[in-house]
Design a protein around this motif. Sequence first.
Motif, short mmCIF file in Angstrom:
data_model
loop_
_atom_site.label_atom_id
_atom_site.label_comp_id
_atom_site.label_asym_id
_atom_site.label_seq_id
_atom_site.Cartn_x
_atom_site.Cartn_y
_atom_site.Cartn_z
N LYS A 23 -4.67 3.69 3.73
CA LYS A 23 -3.50 2.84 3.91
C LYS A 23 -2.99 2.84 5.35
O LYS A 23 -2.35 1.88 5.77
N SER A 37 -6.85 -2.60 0.85
CA SER A 37 -6.35 -1.29 0.44
C SER A 37 -7.30 -0.59 -0.54
O SER A 37 -7.17 0.61 -0.77
N ASP A 38 -8.25 -1.34 -1.13
CA ASP A 38 -9.29 -0.72 -1.96
C ASP A 38 -10.34 -0.02 -1.10
O ASP A 38 -10.88 1.02 -1.47
N ALA A 93 0.83 -1.21 0.00
CA ALA A 93 0.00 0.00 0.00
C ALA A 93 0.86 1.26 0.00
O ALA A 93 0.49 2.29 -0.57
N LYS A 104 -2.89 2.22 -6.56
CA LYS A 104 -3.95 1.23 -6.42
C LYS A 104 -4.04 0.28 -7.62
O LYS A 104 -4.25 -0.93 -7.46
N ARG A 129 -1.53 -2.64 -7.27
CA ARG A 129 -1.37 -3.35 -6.00
C ARG A 129 -1.70 -4.83 -6.10
O ARG A 129 -1.03 -5.66 -5.48
N HIS A 154 -4.23 7.76 -4.58
CA HIS A 154 -4.64 7.59 -3.19
C HIS A 154 -5.93 8.35 -2.93
O HIS A 154 -6.26 9.31 -3.64
#
Length: 416
Positions: free
Chosen positions: A356, A351-352, A124, A129, A132, A206
């Motif tokens: 983070k 992390s979606d 993260a 994104k 990842r 982010h």
Amino acid sequence: MATAIKYIDRNVLSFTMIDEGFRREMLNVPESSPLTADLIGRFKVLMGYVDASFKFAYAIGFVLMGYFIDRVLVKKGYSIAIAIWSFAGIATAFVSSFRGLSITRFVFGFGESANFPAAIKTIAEWFPKKERSFATGIYNAGANVGIMATALIVPALIIHLGWRWSFLCTGVLGVMLLVCWRLIYRPLASHPQVSAEEQQYIESDHAPASNNTKVPWKNLLKTRGAWAIALGKFFTDPIWWFYLTWLPDFFNSNEALETKLDLTGLALPFIVIYFTSDLGSVFFGWLSGKFISMGWTVNKSRKVTLLLCALLVVPLIFAAKVANVHLAMVLVAIAAAAHQGWSANLFTLSSDIFPKRVVGSVVGLAGMVGGIGGTIFAAFAGIILVNWGYFPIFMMASASYLIALLIIHLLVPRIG
């Protein structure tokens, strides 16, 4: 590399389980006495309890280590965890009873539990994104590299040096890993070779500041997203852990198989199974990212990928009934590849859905719940195997992923 070494240290026990010398040592049976079917059955039941001890510690450690790593950050937290699991692995070489084995595996599980919270938090921090899931697939593939290395190295260590040396040698790998981690890792913000442009790219997608408010750890228990990931792991983690613990025994003793494999014959099926699962981890991690680059939403790309993985596990139900060892190997390999693809995307969901700064805690909570599922499963696995064989286990495994996906979708109808 860390994930690979962690899995080497973890899987030594699954190979020593089918070594006669290890069984005699744990059961306190002298060389002059035969290992009867009743004794072997008792051994399997007790090993189920040992495995449950490991998974219980893993469950506790997962949530505590996730919280700990969010507070002290990954360099220090990961270092402490590697030290704990490496020295616990070395200590296993000196045990002579199920009680001693349960204690060392408990400590080992507690230390090892930090691997995934630390790794996913690092991902993260270091990747945007859209990259990842692919990055997660790569590090998650380290699990299979470790298992293949175990299949190649550990049987030879057991045969030529004895089972105790297998724990000593693999434990030392963890100490070497600790030194490498301390020397190599740097946080993104303070890394001397990261340019401003690269840092801007990494942080380009982010969440906005308004959506990136810190979530207190206790409040994670109230969020549907955290429980979606946690229950996804509750239903599927036990299946993967079952493979890791019991596959050598499956190929060594499953009654349906016409050909039984001993320590010298396990390398091929394990290389095939875990190389295939490596491909599954990387491919399904890539596929989810590819769907996003094609214009799909994060919600659609993640869930379609999870569905594909769940469907590929269904044929596993036939593995316990086929007579041909190679066909059984293929069925298990497909299911293992699907699990690793599932795992890569399930980890990425954390992390979606969440900022983070709390990803480590989310993964920790999910890992704890997965560990609870694994503990329950492990405690009964030996009893089920002794009384009914492998078919009930594989039947449950074939349905678990579809059930988990349904729960995830009901709890989080839309991601992002």
